[in-house]
Design a protein around this motif. Structure first.
Motif, PDB file in Angstrom:
ATOM      1  N   LEU A  18     -13.885  -2.995   0.873  1.00 45.10           N
ATOM      2  CA  LEU A  18     -12.427  -2.957   0.807  1.00 45.10           C
ATOM      3  C   LEU A  18     -11.828  -3.738   1.971  1.00 45.10           C
ATOM      4  O   LEU A  18     -12.325  -3.666   3.097  1.00 45.10           O
ATOM      5  N   PRO A  19     -10.761  -4.478   1.735  1.00 44.07           N
ATOM      6  CA  PRO A  19     -10.139  -5.259   2.821  1.00 44.07           C
ATOM      7  C   PRO A  19      -9.417  -4.346   3.802  1.00 44.07           C
ATOM      8  O   PRO A  19      -8.913  -3.278   3.434  1.00 44.07           O
ATOM      9  N   ALA A  20      -9.382  -4.767   5.053  1.00 37.52           N
ATOM     10  CA  ALA A  20      -8.649  -4.010   6.073  1.00 37.52           C
ATOM     11  C   ALA A  20      -7.152  -4.163   5.834  1.00 37.52           C
ATOM     12  O   ALA A  20      -6.674  -5.222   5.416  1.00 37.52           O
ATOM     13  N   HIS A  21      -6.430  -3.102   6.111  1.00 38.53           N
ATOM     14  CA  HIS A  21      -4.977  -3.115   5.919  1.00 38.53           C
ATOM     15  C   HIS A  21      -4.278  -3.154   7.271  1.00 38.53           C
ATOM     16  O   HIS A  21      -4.603  -2.384   8.181  1.00 38.53           O
ATOM     17  N   ARG A  22      -3.347  -4.081   7.377  1.00 38.05           N
ATOM     18  CA  ARG A  22      -2.563  -4.184   8.608  1.00 38.05           C
ATOM     19  C   ARG A  22      -1.269  -3.371   8.451  1.00 38.05           C
ATOM     20  O   ARG A  22      -0.543  -3.536   7.477  1.00 38.05           O
ATOM     21  N   GLY A  28       8.078   2.447   7.756  1.00 42.34           N
ATOM     22  CA  GLY A  28       8.069   2.826   6.358  1.00 42.34           C
ATOM     23  C   GLY A  28       7.175   4.025   6.111  1.00 42.34           C
ATOM     24  O   GLY A  28       6.658   4.664   7.040  1.00 42.34           O
ATOM     25  N   ARG A  29       6.990   4.335   4.831  1.00 41.31           N
ATOM     26  CA  ARG A  29       6.162   5.492   4.480  1.00 41.31           C
ATOM     27  C   ARG A  29       4.698   5.244   4.857  1.00 41.31           C
ATOM     28  O   ARG A  29       4.217   4.115   4.804  1.00 41.31           O
ATOM     29  N   PRO A  30       3.993   6.311   5.207  1.00 34.81           N
ATOM     30  CA  PRO A  30       2.564   6.158   5.503  1.00 34.81           C
ATOM     31  C   PRO A  30       1.816   5.669   4.259  1.00 34.81           C
ATOM     32  O   PRO A  30       2.121   6.077   3.138  1.00 34.81           O
ATOM     33  N   ARG A  31       0.864   4.800   4.440  1.00 33.41           N
ATOM     34  CA  ARG A  31       0.074   4.255   3.337  1.00 33.41           C
ATOM     35  C   ARG A  31      -0.894   5.311   2.821  1.00 33.41           C
ATOM     36  O   ARG A  31      -1.554   6.001   3.604  1.00 33.41           O
ATOM     37  N   ILE A  32      -0.987   5.424   1.500  1.00 34.78           N
ATOM     38  CA  ILE A  32      -1.942   6.344   0.894  1.00 34.78           C
ATOM     39  C   ILE A  32      -3.358   5.907   1.249  1.00 34.78           C
ATOM     40  O   ILE A  32      -3.691   4.721   1.233  1.00 34.78           O
ATOM     41  N   ASP A  33      -4.198   6.862   1.580  1.00 37.59           N
ATOM     42  CA  ASP A  33      -5.579   6.581   1.946  1.00 37.59           C
ATOM     43  C   ASP A  33      -6.295   5.838   0.818  1.00 37.59           C
ATOM     44  O   ASP A  33      -6.075   6.111  -0.366  1.00 37.59           O
ATOM     45  N   ASP A  34      -7.157   4.880   1.193  1.00 39.97           N
ATOM     46  CA  ASP A  34      -7.859   4.080   0.196  1.00 39.97           C
ATOM     47  C   ASP A  34      -8.706   4.939  -0.734  1.00 39.97           C
ATOM     48  O   ASP A  34      -8.763   4.690  -1.947  1.00 39.97           O
ATOM     49  N   TRP A  73      -6.339  -5.000  -4.863  1.00 36.24           N
ATOM     50  CA  TRP A  73      -7.776  -5.186  -4.718  1.00 36.24           C
ATOM     51  C   TRP A  73      -8.317  -6.191  -5.729  1.00 36.24           C
ATOM     52  O   TRP A  73      -9.302  -6.878  -5.453  1.00 36.24           O
ATOM     53  N   MET A  74      -7.675  -6.273  -6.877  1.00 39.01           N
ATOM     54  CA  MET A  74      -8.090  -7.280  -7.853  1.00 39.01           C
ATOM     55  C   MET A  74      -7.860  -8.677  -7.289  1.00 39.01           C
ATOM     56  O   MET A  74      -8.721  -9.560  -7.399  1.00 39.01           O
ATOM     57  N   LEU A  75      -6.684  -8.910  -6.673  1.00 38.63           N
ATOM     58  CA  LEU A  75      -6.385 -10.212  -6.088  1.00 38.63           C
ATOM     59  C   LEU A  75      -7.348 -10.545  -4.943  1.00 38.63           C
ATOM     60  O   LEU A  75      -7.646 -11.722  -4.700  1.00 38.63           O
ATOM     61  N   GLN A  80     -15.236  -7.428  -8.140  1.00 39.51           N
ATOM     62  CA  GLN A  80     -16.432  -8.249  -8.301  1.00 39.51           C
ATOM     63  C   GLN A  80     -17.406  -7.997  -7.153  1.00 39.51           C
ATOM     64  O   GLN A  80     -18.628  -7.922  -7.372  1.00 39.51           O
ATOM     65  N   ARG A  81     -16.902  -7.843  -5.943  1.00 39.38           N
ATOM     66  CA  ARG A  81     -17.789  -7.588  -4.794  1.00 39.38           C
ATOM     67  C   ARG A  81     -18.487  -6.242  -4.926  1.00 39.38           C
ATOM     68  O   ARG A  81     -19.666  -6.115  -4.582  1.00 39.38           O
ATOM     69  N   ILE A  82     -17.776  -5.237  -5.422  1.00 40.64           N
ATOM     70  CA  ILE A  82     -18.390  -3.922  -5.599  1.00 40.64           C
ATOM     71  C   ILE A  82     -19.530  -3.998  -6.603  1.00 40.64           C
ATOM     72  O   ILE A  82     -20.624  -3.448  -6.388  1.00 40.64           O
TER      73      ILE A  82
END
Length: 267
Positions: A18-22, A28-34, A73-75, A80-82
């Motif tokens: 999974l890509p790192a999120h900056r 703003g609102r807290p990001r939902i956990d991956d 994640w599709m973009l 495909q990596r998984i």
């Protein structure tokens, strides 16, 4: 329920891709956990419910949040990596049977229409989508692609073979070509046989009036069985997505989960 959808060992393997999120400097609102977002995506894939009906009790946020994460994640090429990561785990234990491969396709209804859909000639001209699969000797899905239901199966033989990932995991070169390729009469053409021959792949394609069904079905039945496995995920039984990339993401994720079952059984 959430733990059953995404067990710890599978999550630890997926998390590495999974890509790192900056974090946005604007707040703003807290990001939902991956992991929570992926659990919501898996819930929709397996149950087939609309995104807006995703239960809040799962702790996955809203359906739109999970949809955005699926698209993000599709973009980024995550799905495909998984799939390739799970295939690499299988090859590390020598559990990909490269001697024979099989290719086939199956159609599903697509009443909403959209990209890569078309009139299904075998279903009274209703809109549909076709799933194309290439599997190894035991039915392990190596490649999965979609097209409109009106597209002839033979048009995807070359794209499927070319899309097989180079799988590392053992000493020596990464492997990506099967020794033999089995297919039914829909793929029969001199051009396909010649193309496979140039790439060192023996063509085992049915010919009209030559081979019997009993002889050919000895190896090709595995792909017909595997085609039924993605359709156990209710989101893939009927295509509801108008966007082809979202439906392809669901199909790739389903194939990764099928490959994970092989990991649990043989590794």
């Amino acid at each position: 329920m959430a733990r059953a959808l995404l067990p710890e060992d599978l999550w630890s393997l997926i998390a590495a891709d999974l890509p790192a999120h900056r974090r946005s400097p604007k707040g703003g609102r807290p990001r939902i956990d991956d992991r929570a977002a992926l659990t919501g995506i898996l819930f929709v894939l397996k149950t087939g419910i609309p995104w807006e009906y995703l239960p809040r009790e799962l702790g996955c946020g809203s359906g739109m949040t999970c949809w955005r994460r699926l698209h993000e994640w599709m973009l980024a090429g995550v799905w495909q990596r998984i799939h390739e990561t799970i295939l690499r785990r299988l090859r590390e234990h020598d559990q990909i049977m490269w001697d024979r491969a099989s290719v086939d396709a199956a159609s599903v209804p697509a009443p909403a229409g959209g990209e890569h859909t078309g009139r299904n000639p075998t279903d009274r001209g209703k809109l549909g989508c076709k799933h194309h699969l290439l599997v190894d000797e035991r039915g392990l899905p190596l490649v999965a692609q979609i097209s409109g239901a009106q597209v002839h199966d033979s048009r995807f033989l070359i794209p499927l073979v070319e899309s097989v990932p180079a799988v590392k995991g053992l000493a020596g070169r990464a492997r990506k070509r099967p020794g033999k390729l089995h297919a039914d009469r829909a793929y029969a053409s001199r051009a396909h046989r010649a193309w496979l021959r140039r790439r060192g792949i023996a063509a085992r394609i049915a010919r009209y009036g030559v081979e019997s069904r009993e002889r050919l079905g000895r190896w090709r039945w595995v792909v017909e069985r595997t085609l039924g496995w993605p359709h156990r995920f209710r989101r893939l039984r009927i295509r509801h997505e108008r966007r082809a990339d979202i439906h392809q993401a669901f199909l790739s994720l389903a194939c990764s989960l099928i490959c994970w079952r092989y990991v649990e059984r043989f590794c």
